[in-house]
Design an enzyme around this catalytic site. Structure first.
Site, PDB file in Angstrom:
ATOM      1  N   SER A  77       0.833  -1.196   0.000  1.00  0.00           N
ATOM      2  CA  SER A  77       0.000   0.000   0.000  1.00  0.00           C
ATOM      3  C   SER A  77       0.877   1.259   0.000  1.00  0.00           C
ATOM      4  O   SER A  77       1.709   1.425  -0.879  1.00  0.00           O
ATOM      5  CB  SER A  77      -0.958  -0.039   1.197  1.00  0.00           C
ATOM      6  OG  SER A  77      -2.018   0.870   1.040  1.00  0.00           O
ATOM      7  N   ASP A 192     -10.033  -5.626  -4.098  1.00  0.00           N
ATOM      8  CA  ASP A 192      -9.424  -4.507  -3.371  1.00  0.00           C
ATOM      9  C   ASP A 192     -10.204  -3.206  -3.605  1.00  0.00           C
ATOM     10  O   ASP A 192     -10.324  -2.750  -4.742  1.00  0.00           O
ATOM     11  CB  ASP A 192      -7.973  -4.340  -3.837  1.00  0.00           C
ATOM     12  CG  ASP A 192      -7.169  -3.372  -2.984  1.00  0.00           C
ATOM     13  OD1 ASP A 192      -7.773  -2.640  -2.176  1.00  0.00           O
ATOM     14  OD2 ASP A 192      -5.933  -3.359  -3.123  1.00  0.00           O
ATOM     15  N   HIS A 220      -7.222  -6.051  -0.049  1.00  0.00           N
ATOM     16  CA  HIS A 220      -6.054  -5.176   0.051  1.00  0.00           C
ATOM     17  C   HIS A 220      -4.875  -5.811   0.793  1.00  0.00           C
ATOM     18  O   HIS A 220      -3.803  -5.222   0.844  1.00  0.00           O
ATOM     19  CB  HIS A 220      -6.465  -3.872   0.749  1.00  0.00           C
ATOM     20  CG  HIS A 220      -5.501  -2.738   0.555  1.00  0.00           C
ATOM     21  ND1 HIS A 220      -5.112  -2.291  -0.693  1.00  0.00           N
ATOM     22  CD2 HIS A 220      -4.837  -1.955   1.454  1.00  0.00           C
ATOM     23  CE1 HIS A 220      -4.256  -1.290  -0.554  1.00  0.00           C
ATOM     24  NE2 HIS A 220      -4.072  -1.064   0.729  1.00  0.00           N
TER      25      HIS A 220
END
Length: 239
Positions: A77, A192, A220
């Protein structure tokens, strides 16, 4: 001002950067799977965990002073933005680049399928009210309610959260990414909500030399929801 590192195992150095709102403890569940083959180096990014706030140049110098000459680098991320910038600026040090549910630009625009900035602002506001509850709910959502006992060791500083929000909103490496020639892989989760899987099709067209992996049932956090598949992919990619 020192960056906090946590090292495990022996072998090929593999540096892991966590995502926004978390710290390096998020990687703990997968360490037993990675430790037999790699020297795992967990990093608390500025303003998170045990690392104080610092600017990019201070972070890079402090980090490189503590790392081996060459290493594989994985970022999840927001950590993928840190990893990508490091690989762009210091390609002689980074041997492999692994971006986990990350992209060179997080915020959507007219020709880029990112996420609306309001999503991060709302998350930031919730974190400011009750960090443990917010992070646990976030993990539960990403793992499709699968039980995961996450204990945050050190809450992120308000400055760290705000700086991370700025990074997610402003860092954009879509042009510079074309310079990268080291082995690079992008991992996407089909479910996601933060890094949309449709980003992958655009990236495959714009960056055909990279490798791409889609986790069909992941959101995610594929390294936690589909650990076996994730480890297999890592072992196949890092030779």
């Amino acid at each position: 001002m020192n960056i906090h590192l946590d090292k495990h195992g022996q072998g090929m150095p593999l540096v892991l950067f966590h995502g926004w709102g978390f710290d390096s403890q998020i990687w703990q569940p997968i360490i037993p799977y990675l430790k037999p083959k790699y020297q795992i180096i967990l990093v608390d990014l500025p303003g998170f965990g045990l690392t104080p706030m610092m600017d990019w140049e201070s972070f890079k110098k402090n980090l490189f002073d503590q790392l081996p000459d060459k290493f594989a680098l994985a970022g999840w991320s927001m950590g993928g933005l840190y990893a990508t910038r490091l690989a762009i600026e210091e390609p002689a040090r980074v041997q492999y680049l692994i971006n986990i549910t990350s992209s060179p630009r997080f915020i959507s625009d007219i020709d880029w399928p990112g996420v609306a900035e309001e999503v991060f602002v709302n998350f930031y506001n919730n974190l400011s009210k009750d960090i443990n509850k917010t992070l646990k709910e976030f993990i539960s959502l990403q793992l499709n309610k699968m039980k995961f006992d996450f204990k945050i060791g050190n809450p992120p500083s308000p400055e760290g959260l705000a700086f991370g929000l700025e990074i997610l909103g402003t860092w954009d490496f879509r042009e510079q990414l074309k310079q990268i020639s080291i082995p690079t892989v992008y991992l996407f989760g089909r479910l996601d909500p933060i890094t949309p899987a449709k980003t992958m099709a655009i990236m495959e067209k714009n960056y055909p030399n990279f490798k791409y992996v889609l986790f069909n049932r992941a959101a995610h956090m594929p390294f936690l929801s589909h650990t076996d598949l994730f480890i297999t992919m890592m072992d196949e990619f890092i030779k």
